[in-house]
Design a protein around this motif. Sequence first.
Motif, PDB file in Angstrom:
ATOM      1  N   ASN A 199      34.541  25.544  17.146  1.00  0.00           N
ATOM      2  CA  ASN A 199      33.174  25.539  16.601  1.00  0.00           C
ATOM      3  C   ASN A 199      32.656  26.925  16.260  1.00  0.00           C
ATOM      4  OD1 ASN A 199      32.093  22.553  17.111  1.00  0.00           O
ATOM      5  ND2 ASN A 199      33.314  23.148  18.897  1.00  0.00           N
ATOM      6  N   GLU A 200      33.518  27.938  16.415  1.00  0.00           N
ATOM      7  CA  GLU A 200      33.093  29.325  16.195  1.00  0.00           C
ATOM      8  C   GLU A 200      31.787  29.578  16.936  1.00  0.00           C
ATOM      9  OE1 GLU A 200      32.899  29.941  11.999  1.00  0.00           O
ATOM     10  OE2 GLU A 200      35.062  29.911  11.742  1.00  0.00           O
ATOM     11  N   ALA A 201      31.774  29.136  18.191  1.00  0.00           N
ATOM     12  CA  ALA A 201      30.557  29.181  19.001  1.00  0.00           C
ATOM     13  C   ALA A 201      30.611  30.312  20.023  1.00  0.00           C
ATOM     14  CB  ALA A 201      30.363  27.845  19.716  1.00  0.00           C
ATOM     15  N   ILE A 202      29.488  30.491  20.685  1.00  0.00           N
ATOM     16  CA  ILE A 202      29.386  31.425  21.797  1.00  0.00           C
ATOM     17  C   ILE A 202      28.951  30.624  23.020  1.00  0.00           C
ATOM     18  CG2 ILE A 202      28.154  33.419  22.733  1.00  0.00           C
ATOM     19  CD1 ILE A 202      27.803  34.414  19.883  1.00  0.00           C
ATOM     20  N   SER A 203      29.625  30.824  24.129  1.00  0.00           N
ATOM     21  CA  SER A 203      29.274  30.106  25.345  1.00  0.00           C
ATOM     22  C   SER A 203      29.040  31.109  26.472  1.00  0.00           C
ATOM     23  CB  SER A 203      30.394  29.130  25.733  1.00  0.00           C
ATOM     24  OG  SER A 203      30.041  28.405  26.889  1.00  0.00           O
ATOM     25  N   ASP A 204      27.802  31.217  26.916  1.00  0.00           N
ATOM     26  CA  ASP A 204      27.444  32.122  28.007  1.00  0.00           C
ATOM     27  C   ASP A 204      27.192  31.324  29.279  1.00  0.00           C
ATOM     28  OD1 ASP A 204      27.495  34.537  26.499  1.00  0.00           O
ATOM     29  OD2 ASP A 204      25.584  33.972  25.597  1.00  0.00           O
ATOM     30  N   VAL A 205      27.407  31.966  30.396  1.00  0.00           N
ATOM     31  CA  VAL A 205      27.304  31.297  31.686  1.00  0.00           C
ATOM     32  C   VAL A 205      25.871  30.846  31.978  1.00  0.00           C
ATOM     33  CG1 VAL A 205      27.450  31.627  34.184  1.00  0.00           C
ATOM     34  CG2 VAL A 205      29.279  32.461  32.692  1.00  0.00           C
ATOM     35  N   SER A 206      25.759  29.589  32.370  1.00  0.00           N
ATOM     36  CA  SER A 206      24.516  29.022  32.886  1.00  0.00           C
ATOM     37  C   SER A 206      24.932  28.158  34.057  1.00  0.00           C
ATOM     38  CB  SER A 206      23.809  28.192  31.809  1.00  0.00           C
ATOM     39  OG  SER A 206      22.603  27.639  32.293  1.00  0.00           O
ATOM     40  N   MET A 207      24.530  28.529  35.272  1.00  0.00           N
ATOM     41  CA  MET A 207      25.099  27.826  36.428  1.00  0.00           C
ATOM     42  C   MET A 207      24.135  27.780  37.612  1.00  0.00           C
ATOM     43  SD  MET A 207      27.857  30.644  37.804  1.00  0.00           S
ATOM     44  CE  MET A 207      27.319  32.134  38.686  1.00  0.00           C
ATOM     45  N   LEU A 208      24.337  26.768  38.426  1.00  0.00           N
ATOM     46  CA  LEU A 208      23.590  26.583  39.657  1.00  0.00           C
ATOM     47  C   LEU A 208      24.484  26.951  40.830  1.00  0.00           C
ATOM     48  CD1 LEU A 208      21.022  25.353  41.146  1.00  0.00           C
ATOM     49  CD2 LEU A 208      22.390  23.259  41.297  1.00  0.00           C
ATOM     50  N   VAL A 209      23.971  27.779  41.730  1.00  0.00           N
ATOM     51  CA  VAL A 209      24.695  28.162  42.939  1.00  0.00           C
ATOM     52  C   VAL A 209      23.965  27.573  44.137  1.00  0.00           C
ATOM     53  CG1 VAL A 209      25.537  30.068  44.354  1.00  0.00           C
ATOM     54  CG2 VAL A 209      25.452  30.321  41.866  1.00  0.00           C
ATOM     55  N   THR A 210      24.619  26.685  44.876  1.00  0.00           N
ATOM     56  CA  THR A 210      24.009  26.111  46.075  1.00  0.00           C
ATOM     57  C   THR A 210      24.564  26.813  47.307  1.00  0.00           C
ATOM     58  OG1 THR A 210      25.668  24.348  46.174  1.00  0.00           O
ATOM     59  CG2 THR A 210      23.624  23.878  44.989  1.00  0.00           C
ATOM     60  N   TYR A 248      19.607  29.813  40.451  1.00  0.00           N
ATOM     61  CA  TYR A 248      20.075  29.517  39.106  1.00  0.00           C
ATOM     62  C   TYR A 248      20.374  30.832  38.396  1.00  0.00           C
ATOM     63  CZ  TYR A 248      21.143  26.645  35.157  1.00  0.00           C
ATOM     64  OH  TYR A 248      21.849  26.003  34.160  1.00  0.00           O
ATOM     65  N   VAL A 249      21.559  30.910  37.815  1.00  0.00           N
ATOM     66  CA  VAL A 249      22.011  32.109  37.109  1.00  0.00           C
ATOM     67  C   VAL A 249      22.197  31.745  35.641  1.00  0.00           C
ATOM     68  CG1 VAL A 249      23.751  33.932  37.007  1.00  0.00           C
ATOM     69  CG2 VAL A 249      23.261  32.791  39.199  1.00  0.00           C
ATOM     70  N   TYR A 250      21.584  32.528  34.753  1.00  0.00           N
ATOM     71  CA  TYR A 250      21.734  32.255  33.330  1.00  0.00           C
ATOM     72  C   TYR A 250      21.839  33.562  32.563  1.00  0.00           C
ATOM     73  CZ  TYR A 250      16.578  32.882  33.370  1.00  0.00           C
ATOM     74  OH  TYR A 250      15.307  33.360  33.537  1.00  0.00           O
ATOM     75  N   THR A 251      22.172  33.475  31.305  1.00  0.00           N
ATOM     76  CA  THR A 251      22.491  34.664  30.519  1.00  0.00           C
ATOM     77  C   THR A 251      21.539  34.791  29.335  1.00  0.00           C
ATOM     78  OG1 THR A 251      24.824  34.311  31.090  1.00  0.00           O
ATOM     79  CG2 THR A 251      24.345  35.898  29.340  1.00  0.00           C
ATOM     80  N   VAL A 252      20.716  35.846  29.377  1.00  0.00           N
ATOM     81  CA  VAL A 252      19.808  36.131  28.264  1.00  0.00           C
ATOM     82  C   VAL A 252      19.870  37.620  27.916  1.00  0.00           C
ATOM     83  CG1 VAL A 252      17.423  36.176  27.472  1.00  0.00           C
ATOM     84  CG2 VAL A 252      18.231  34.236  28.803  1.00  0.00           C
ATOM     85  N   ASP A 253      19.519  38.467  28.888  1.00  0.00           N
ATOM     86  CA  ASP A 253      19.400  39.905  28.626  1.00  0.00           C
ATOM     87  C   ASP A 253      20.753  40.594  28.436  1.00  0.00           C
ATOM     88  OD1 ASP A 253      16.623  39.889  28.758  1.00  0.00           O
ATOM     89  OD2 ASP A 253      16.627  40.098  30.939  1.00  0.00           O
ATOM     90  N   MET A 254      21.749  40.214  29.231  1.00  0.00           N
ATOM     91  CA  MET A 254      23.070  40.860  29.216  1.00  0.00           C
ATOM     92  C   MET A 254      22.958  42.352  29.513  1.00  0.00           C
ATOM     93  SD  MET A 254      25.006  38.998  26.051  1.00  0.00           S
ATOM     94  CE  MET A 254      25.018  37.218  25.852  1.00  0.00           C
TER      95      MET A 254
END
Length: 286
Positions: free
Chosen positions: A199-210, A45-51
């Motif tokens: 939505n003036e939002a921010i979307s960072d990658v959150s993904m599952l790699v199989t 699982y890959v997600y974005t927090v620290d950058m």
Amino acid sequence: MSGKTKLIVMIIVGVAALGLIAGYAYTGYRRDYCDDEIPDVTSIYVYTVDMSLGDLNRTYMRGKGFSVPKGEAAYVTYQDIPTVDATDNVDAVYVFDDAELDALTEGFNSGEITEVNVAVPVDAIKYYSAPSGLGYMFKLDLSQMPQTYDEYAVIRCTADSCEWSTDEVDENTVMLYYKYDDKTWGDFNDKLIQYVVANEAISDVSMLVTTVSDSPEDAAALQDLIIKNFPGSNYLSAEFTRVFREKTNMDLGGRIATFAGVVLVITAAVEIGIAVTGRRAKKPRK
């Protein structure tokens, strides 16, 4: 100071030293000991927090003996997903769809949706419910997850609650994760951009790699490759957990051993000083 008094003082000093070591070890164990369960799965699982290259990844890299990469701030963005998907041993990439979640939430809030089936990749909720956020989102008992699920777990949701469902995925099921396909990737990106702008939002990658291979060694090699290329992303996998746990506990043991060594040396010096205190030099015989 009499010999008996010296002995009592030396015993007190020794006991105090042992108590200090025990207290330090106990505090360190309670605060830093890692007992994270290693997931029995080859996916990542890959997600974005620290950058950036954060403490978790630094610990993993030290445990692996890797040097700090030059591009230590590089993390996975949406533009990198086709490259990840094309990597050897990658079977599929499931990307969390912020736009789909927003549409689902709006549907419930407006009353347009009262009940719906939601599908998420099995591994994303079964093994990675924390970093994926699905555990918090659905608040379901993972031990009650039906064993019939293959690729997707299906969850029946209303505006107020969710429960496991044994329904099949169909055209009415809300897919909270987009499965990468180069034929539809452009459409997904367009939808995501429209969501972010509207939505003036921010979307960072959150993904599952199989993975294609069921081999833990092959999965570990893939984890190493991805983290070297994208050290600024955050990860959870069997290999990441194993290495992080071992390195964290090894470092803890080293700190405790060093502290104990310093205390024992100081204690020995103090007790030697107590032992020789008050001794008079013997006069030489004539």
